[in-house]
Design a protein around this motif. Structure first.
Motif, PDB file in Angstrom:
ATOM      1  N   ARG A  54     -45.145  -0.054  -3.092  1.00 20.75           N
ATOM      2  CA  ARG A  54     -44.496  -0.355  -1.829  1.00 20.75           C
ATOM      3  C   ARG A  54     -44.344  -1.842  -1.686  1.00 20.75           C
ATOM      4  O   ARG A  54     -43.583  -2.446  -2.419  1.00 20.75           O
ATOM      5  CB  ARG A  54     -45.288   0.275  -0.688  1.00 20.75           C
ATOM      6  CG  ARG A  54     -45.399   1.773  -0.925  1.00 20.75           C
ATOM      7  CD  ARG A  54     -45.665   2.618   0.237  1.00 20.75           C
ATOM      8  NE  ARG A  54     -44.811   2.482   1.365  1.00 20.75           N
ATOM      9  CZ  ARG A  54     -43.846   3.310   1.642  1.00 20.75           C
ATOM     10  NH1 ARG A  54     -43.500   4.246   0.795  1.00 20.75           N
ATOM     11  NH2 ARG A  54     -43.186   3.205   2.755  1.00 20.75           N
TER      12      ARG A  54
ATOM     13  N   MET B   3     -42.558  -1.629  11.084  1.00 19.89           N
ATOM     14  CA  MET B   3     -43.740  -1.356  10.281  1.00 19.89           C
ATOM     15  C   MET B   3     -45.039  -1.822  10.924  1.00 19.89           C
ATOM     16  O   MET B   3     -45.059  -2.756  11.720  1.00 19.89           O
ATOM     17  CB  MET B   3     -43.601  -2.009   8.902  1.00 19.89           C
ATOM     18  CG  MET B   3     -42.330  -1.639   8.149  1.00 19.89           C
ATOM     19  SD  MET B   3     -42.169   0.132   7.837  1.00 19.89           S
ATOM     20  CE  MET B   3     -43.520   0.381   6.703  1.00 19.89           C
TER      21      MET B   3
ATOM     22  N   THR C 135     -44.881  -4.362  11.874  1.00 21.06           N
ATOM     23  CA  THR C 135     -45.062  -4.881  10.533  1.00 21.06           C
ATOM     24  C   THR C 135     -43.732  -4.919   9.819  1.00 21.06           C
ATOM     25  O   THR C 135     -42.864  -4.153  10.099  1.00 21.06           O
ATOM     26  CB  THR C 135     -46.032  -3.987   9.738  1.00 21.06           C
ATOM     27  OG1 THR C 135     -47.287  -4.057  10.361  1.00 21.06           O
ATOM     28  CG2 THR C 135     -46.147  -4.431   8.300  1.00 21.06           C
TER      29      THR C 135
ATOM     30  N   ILE D 261     -49.808   2.307   6.224  1.00 16.53           N
ATOM     31  CA  ILE D 261     -48.534   1.660   6.474  1.00 16.53           C
ATOM     32  C   ILE D 261     -47.747   2.604   7.356  1.00 16.53           C
ATOM     33  O   ILE D 261     -47.420   3.722   6.942  1.00 16.53           O
ATOM     34  CB  ILE D 261     -47.765   1.399   5.174  1.00 16.53           C
ATOM     35  CG1 ILE D 261     -48.627   0.607   4.190  1.00 16.53           C
ATOM     36  CG2 ILE D 261     -46.458   0.685   5.455  1.00 16.53           C
ATOM     37  CD1 ILE D 261     -48.052   0.559   2.796  1.00 16.53           C
TER      38      ILE D 261
ATOM     39  N   ALA E  57     -44.617  -3.584   3.793  1.00 18.94           N
ATOM     40  CA  ALA E  57     -46.005  -3.176   3.747  1.00 18.94           C
ATOM     41  C   ALA E  57     -46.891  -4.291   3.267  1.00 18.94           C
ATOM     42  O   ALA E  57     -46.817  -4.708   2.146  1.00 18.94           O
ATOM     43  CB  ALA E  57     -46.134  -2.004   2.819  1.00 18.94           C
TER      44      ALA E  57
ATOM     45  N   VAL F  66     -49.310  -2.326   9.547  1.00 19.57           N
ATOM     46  CA  VAL F  66     -50.273  -2.281   8.445  1.00 19.57           C
ATOM     47  C   VAL F  66     -51.668  -2.483   9.018  1.00 19.57           C
ATOM     48  O   VAL F  66     -51.917  -3.463   9.717  1.00 19.57           O
ATOM     49  CB  VAL F  66     -49.985  -3.357   7.385  1.00 19.57           C
ATOM     50  CG1 VAL F  66     -51.074  -3.345   6.314  1.00 19.57           C
ATOM     51  CG2 VAL F  66     -48.628  -3.138   6.751  1.00 19.57           C
TER      52      VAL F  66
END
Length: 218
Positions: free
Chosen positions: A17, A93, A5, A104, A8, A95
């Motif tokens: 975020r 990342m 990801t 996240i 976020a 999500v």
């Protein structure tokens, strides 16, 4: 399979975020519009009913962050409440929403943030039915090639809003936007969308052992 990801994916009330947004300029133009009349609200509800009638969807996206950063990837949605964003490398990342919580994850830092889905604008986007009553509609703009609906509910996520842009002829969702309380935006444009796809349940599984383990660890 590792799911990545970028920023976020759309969690405005989530400790400021990242969020989904269509762009600051577009949002500021919408913010200047008056509240919609009954006819506009009826048209918006018709579009919302069509969109919420799509129980599963997947496709590709391009996301633009508050500072102009850009990334792409693939998304998965299953109503009610489930979502996953797989971002392209080198983003660390992840999500995931499993219908109750949104997490996240940063695989590089080995950290997780977890938030109740009900406290984010994603709860509205992923609802089994998007009800535009109860003063949820902030603005509606109907044009020949685009219908824009701005939604907000202070009791759910403060001053944050979610903006949805639809094709007025096909009722297909083109973009969505989340603006947080600091007025920071992130834009998500979607394409190559497929509806009615069946997903493996593991797509929306949150690794709670990791999430809570890292919190206990400090």
């Amino acid at each position: 399979m590792t799911h990545k990801t970028d920023r976020a994916a759309g969690l405005p009330a989530l400790a400021s975020r990242r969020q989904f947004v269509l762009g600051t300029a577009a949002f500021m133009a919408l913010a200047a519009l008056p509240f919609p009349g009954m006819a506009a609200t009826d048209a918006a509800q018709q579009i919302a009913d069509h969109f919420s009638g799509v129980k599963t969807m997947t496709g590709e996206f391009v996301q633009f962050g508050p500072r102009g950063e850009q990334t792409g990837g693939k998304f998965f949605i299953e109503r009610p409440g489930k979502l996953r964003f797989n971002y392209e490398k080198p983003s660390p990342m992840r999500v995931i929403s499993d219908g109750k919580n949104v997490v996240i994850g940063n695989s590089k830092l080995k950290t997780w943030d977890i938030y109740p889905l009900s406290k984010t604008p994603l709860s509205m986007l992923l609802a089994d039915r998007i009800d535009l009553g109860n003063q949820l509609v902030r603005d509606v703009k109907e044009e020949a090639d685009l219908t824009t609906i701005v939604l907000g509910d202070r009791t759910i996520f403060g001053e944050s809003t979610i903006t949805l842009m639809f094709d007025p002829k096909t009722y297909e969702l083109r973009q969505w936007t989340i603006t947080d309380m600091q007025k920071k935006d992130t834009s998500v444009m979607i394409f190559n969308v497929q509806n009615g796809v069946q997903f493996d349940p593991s797509v929306f599984e949150i690794p709670y052992a990791e999430v809570h383990g890292q919190k206990r660890g400090g």
